[in-house]
Design a protein around this motif. Sequence first.
Motif, short mmCIF file in Angstrom:
data_model
loop_
_atom_site.label_atom_id
_atom_site.label_comp_id
_atom_site.label_asym_id
_atom_site.label_seq_id
_atom_site.Cartn_x
_atom_site.Cartn_y
_atom_site.Cartn_z
N ALA A 78 17.83 -43.36 -36.70
CA ALA A 78 17.28 -44.05 -35.81
C ALA A 78 17.94 -44.34 -34.67
N TRP A 85 9.33 -43.44 -32.03
CA TRP A 85 9.82 -42.42 -33.22
C TRP A 85 9.23 -42.92 -34.56
N VAL A 86 9.71 -44.44 -34.51
CA VAL A 86 9.67 -44.93 -35.98
C VAL A 86 8.26 -44.74 -36.40
N LEU A 89 7.46 -41.37 -37.82
CA LEU A 89 8.27 -41.11 -38.90
C LEU A 89 7.23 -40.80 -40.23
N MET A 115 12.22 -46.53 -45.06
CA MET A 115 11.50 -46.44 -44.03
C MET A 115 10.32 -47.34 -43.90
N LEU A 118 11.30 -50.35 -42.17
CA LEU A 118 11.87 -50.04 -40.71
C LEU A 118 10.53 -50.11 -40.13
N LYS A 119 9.59 -49.43 -40.68
CA LYS A 119 8.11 -49.16 -40.08
C LYS A 119 7.50 -50.59 -40.04
N VAL A 122 9.14 -52.55 -37.18
CA VAL A 122 8.81 -52.02 -35.67
C VAL A 122 7.49 -52.36 -35.40
#
Length: 140
Positions: A78, A85-86, A89, A115, A118-119, A122
């Motif tokens: 990342a 981009w996240v 993913l 993931m 992180l998603k 974000v």
Amino acid sequence: MSSADIYRETILDYYRNPRNFGKMDNPDVDARDSNPLCGDEVEMQVRVGPGSTIEEIKFVGKGCAISVASASMLTELAKGKRLEWVKELSKDDVLRMLGNPELGPSRIKCALLGMKVLKSGVYGYLGAHYDDPDALGSTR
Ligand code: FES
């Protein structure tokens, strides 16, 4: 050594020596979540840079080898990418990153924990700054 063995070794290496492990001061994104099946937690922190890029990313957490390795590899992947981009993913991207290991449904949850965290972080950041382009990292 087969390619499956190489990936297994790589996962163990990331588990024993996780890259980007630790916490940062004043992150722009800070999210944590757990795997509901085992209660293991991962926290991800991001510093957003110019152009809404991931300037710095760190994680902490405890879990099985696959969850720690996956979160750690994801931080490496990342770094430098745009926040958008996240959003793109996918589960397949993460499984590919891990070498497409044969995983049962519960182990897939382990692999995807980083993931998921992180998603969620974000999305929260983008939602909080959707009407404020200057806050999307361009001022740093
Ligand atoms: Fe808890 Fe894998 S067993 S994250």
